[in-house]
Structures are given as C-alpha cells and as structure tokens.
Design a protein around this motif. Structure first.
Motif, short mmCIF file in Angstrom:
data_model
loop_
_atom_site.label_atom_id
_atom_site.label_comp_id
_atom_site.label_asym_id
_atom_site.label_seq_id
_atom_site.Cartn_x
_atom_site.Cartn_y
_atom_site.Cartn_z
N ASP A 1 0.19 149.10 -42.70
CA ASP A 1 0.52 147.74 -43.13
C ASP A 1 -0.60 147.24 -44.04
N LYS A 2 -0.25 146.99 -45.30
CA LYS A 2 -1.28 146.68 -46.30
C LYS A 2 -1.95 145.32 -46.09
N ARG A 3 -1.56 144.64 -45.03
CA ARG A 3 -2.32 143.44 -44.68
C ARG A 3 -3.72 143.79 -44.20
N ALA B 1 -14.38 143.28 -52.08
CA ALA B 1 -13.65 142.57 -53.13
C ALA B 1 -12.29 143.24 -53.32
N VAL B 2 -11.22 142.46 -53.18
CA VAL B 2 -9.85 142.98 -53.33
C VAL B 2 -9.11 142.14 -54.36
N VAL B 3 -8.01 142.69 -54.88
CA VAL B 3 -7.15 141.91 -55.76
C VAL B 3 -6.62 140.72 -54.97
N PRO B 4 -6.73 139.49 -55.49
CA PRO B 4 -6.21 138.33 -54.75
C PRO B 4 -4.76 138.54 -54.36
N THR B 5 -4.46 138.33 -53.08
CA THR B 5 -3.13 138.65 -52.55
C THR B 5 -2.64 137.54 -51.64
N GLU B 6 -1.38 137.15 -51.85
CA GLU B 6 -0.68 136.26 -50.91
C GLU B 6 0.29 137.11 -50.09
N GLY C 1 3.82 129.72 -62.21
CA GLY C 1 4.25 129.35 -63.55
C GLY C 1 4.82 130.52 -64.32
N THR C 2 4.27 130.79 -65.50
CA THR C 2 4.74 131.89 -66.35
C THR C 2 3.85 133.14 -66.21
N GLU C 3 2.93 133.10 -65.28
CA GLU C 3 2.03 134.24 -65.06
C GLU C 3 2.83 135.47 -64.66
N HIS C 4 2.36 136.63 -65.09
CA HIS C 4 2.97 137.87 -64.62
C HIS C 4 2.36 138.25 -63.27
N VAL C 5 3.24 138.69 -62.38
CA VAL C 5 2.82 138.99 -61.01
C VAL C 5 3.41 140.32 -60.57
N VAL C 6 2.79 140.89 -59.55
CA VAL C 6 3.30 142.10 -58.91
C VAL C 6 3.76 141.74 -57.51
N GLU D 1 13.02 143.19 -43.27
CA GLU D 1 12.07 142.73 -42.25
C GLU D 1 10.63 142.99 -42.69
N GLY D 2 10.43 142.87 -43.99
CA GLY D 2 9.12 143.14 -44.54
C GLY D 2 8.36 141.88 -44.88
N THR D 3 7.11 142.06 -45.24
CA THR D 3 6.24 141.01 -45.76
C THR D 3 6.04 141.28 -47.23
N VAL D 4 6.18 140.23 -48.05
CA VAL D 4 6.00 140.37 -49.49
C VAL D 4 4.53 140.15 -49.83
N MET D 5 3.96 141.09 -50.57
CA MET D 5 2.63 140.91 -51.14
C MET D 5 2.80 140.44 -52.58
#
Length: 298
Positions: free
Chosen positions: A94-96, A107-112, A128-133, A166-170
């Motif tokens: 689990d990548k959490r 230091a990690v890539v900022p993640t929600e 906004g218009t930012e590109h996201v993964v 049943e997943g969590t979105v990163m």
C-alpha cells in the motif's frame, strides 16, 4: 544443500515488453553454488515448507488480487522463510507507506490520499488547470495510472474507477523532469548500492501510456553521491518506520526536480525487476546475499 525458491507468477502473465529477466540467472547462480533452486509461481498449490527460503522476485499480478496474495504470504511465510519479510511486503503493498517515510524525514513527491468521490472532486477543483497524476495506492505496472489536466473529466473518471475497486486514489502534481524521463531507479542489496537504471517516461498527457502499451526502455545510468546517500537514507527510514531488519533487496525510485529537489517516487521492496540482463555482474552479489540469509541449519 539448501533449497531456494524464486517466486514469480504464471508464465502467461509476462509479455515480451514486460518480462522477468531476473529469475533465471539467479536460479542458475544458486545452482552453480550447489543448491537446489527453481522459479516458482505463487499461484501453484505447492508444499512451500519443502523450501528453505522463498525469495520474491516477480509476482507482478499481485495488484489485481491483493487479498489472494496476502493469503499466500501468510501461508508461505508460516511454512518457510520468505524474503523480503511478509510484514514488510504488506506495508509496502500500500503506497501510503510514503506518508510513513515522509514522517521519518524522507523527501517525497507531495501526495494527497483520497478515499471517496467528494474528496476526489474537491482535490481536483483545487488544482485548477495544473497537470496531475492519479494512481491507486495498491497497484503495479502503471495500471489505473494517468496524467491529466486536473479539469479534464477523464481525471475524475479514472479516480472514480480506482475508488470503485475499493481503492485509495493518490493525487500528485506532474513533475516535469519525470515526464521528460529523468526518473532513476537505484538498486540496493543488503542496504548497499549496486547499480541504477533509467527506464524513460511512461505516461502520456491526457491519459494512457506513451505508445499505448507498458514498455520500459531501461538503460544503466550513473548516479551522484547525493543520490546514493538518499537511497540509503530511504532504507534507513524504512527500517525505523517498520521495525524490520534491513531488506535483502530494494529499488528506490527517485527524480531530481527543480521544484521539489531530490525526492522519492516509490520504494519497491518486494517485486522490483533488477534488470539483471543489463547488469549481469550483480547476479553474483545477489546470489551471495540470498545465501547469507538462509536459516541456520539449511
């Protein structure tokens, strides 16, 4: 003579573009040293207790059936010794775990981490218009992973698809250097750096994979002292966060970015390809490290 199983999945799962290049040379190196070794499919109904050591290498379909894989870890880990350790593997599945490592100073890539549709919608609007993964917290091989403008309806659709499983979105910001193919994978055995690979960019803007298929283009690359020290820092943080011993093997995925600095993308602790066909000298190092982890009396 010890018996050592190298664990993968069903041969039909692999493709010419995404193949297990590690298991065969490891099996050969262990047999050359006088031990019984074979590549085994974790789906098989085997007497796992007949093996002194089981080394996870390429069970790459675990993400499509995580409960079954967890059950296998429990069964095999009770019957024999599994490396890396099942407790570490469960944490790493689990990548959490990235949040745990961030708390340890990495230091990690900022993640929600988003758990429902309302959180997803709010987070995308806020970008906004930012590109996201977007990617699932439990996943491999870029499955259900996409690079979109935050306002693209396809971003919302992918997020909902992840949640439906049943997943969590990163949710992460696009890192331009990563999109340009600047990711480096640093490999370590027993906590010591061995080699590094760059595999090129994978995600296409607007969704999907570059070229339409998952195809890595791995090449051996040089690393800096800072990158090697960072990889070792990550593994030290893993040991602190989990209370486990130093992993037998690890792949630390990094990118050096203008905005975030040198950051961790993922710490792969149970199924990373080592690309041993590109670094054949590491086969002997890996084999010796495996033998050093054999249970006493094996």
């Amino acid at each position: 003579m010890a018996s050592i199983g190298i664990i993968g999945t069903s041969p039909s799962f692999y493709s010419e573009l995404d193949y297990d290049n590690d298991s065969a040379p490891l099996v050969a190196a262990l047999e050359t040293r006088g031990h019984r070794s074979a590549r085994l499919d974790w789906h098989e109904d085997l007497d796992w207790g007949a093996w002194d050591l089981l080394v996870l290498r390429s069970p790459w379909d675990y993400a499509t059936q995580p409960r079954a894989f967890d059950a296998w870890l429990e069964h095999a880990g009770t019957a024999s010794r599994v490396l890396n350790d099942p407790a570490l593997v469960r944490w790493n599945m689990d990548k959490r775990y990235l949040a745990d490592l961030e708390r340890e100073g990495v230091a990690v890539v900022p993640t929600e981490y988003l758990e429902n549709g309302a959180e997803l919608a709010t987070a995308l609007v806020g970008r906004g218009t930012e590109h996201v993964v977007l990617k699932p917290a439990v996943g491999a091989g870029s499955r259900l992973t996409g690079l979109f403008s935050a306002g693209d309806p396809s971003a919302q659709a992918l997020g909902l698809e992840i949640l439906a499983e049943e997943g969590t979105v990163m949710l992460q910001p696009e890192v331009p250097e990563l999109s340009a193919g600047a990711e480096k994978a640093l490999y370590l055995i027993d906590g010591h750096f061995t080699h590094a690979i760059a595999k090129g960019a994978l995600l296409a803007r607007g969704g999907g994979l570059i070229g339409g298929v998952y195809e890595e283009n791995p090449v051996v690359v040089e690393t800096t002292a800072e990158e090697r020290a960072f990889a070792e820092q990550v593994l030290s943080a893993v040991v602190r966060a989990t209370g486990q011993q130093m992993p037998l093997y690890a792949r630390i995925d990094t990118v050096d970015s203008a905005h975030h600095g040198l950051v961790l993308l993922e710490a792969e602790l149970f199924e990373p390809t080592f690309n041993l066909h590109l670094a054949p000298e590491i086969v002997e190092v890996f084999a010796e490290a495996i033998l050093a982890r054999l249970p006493q009396g094996a």
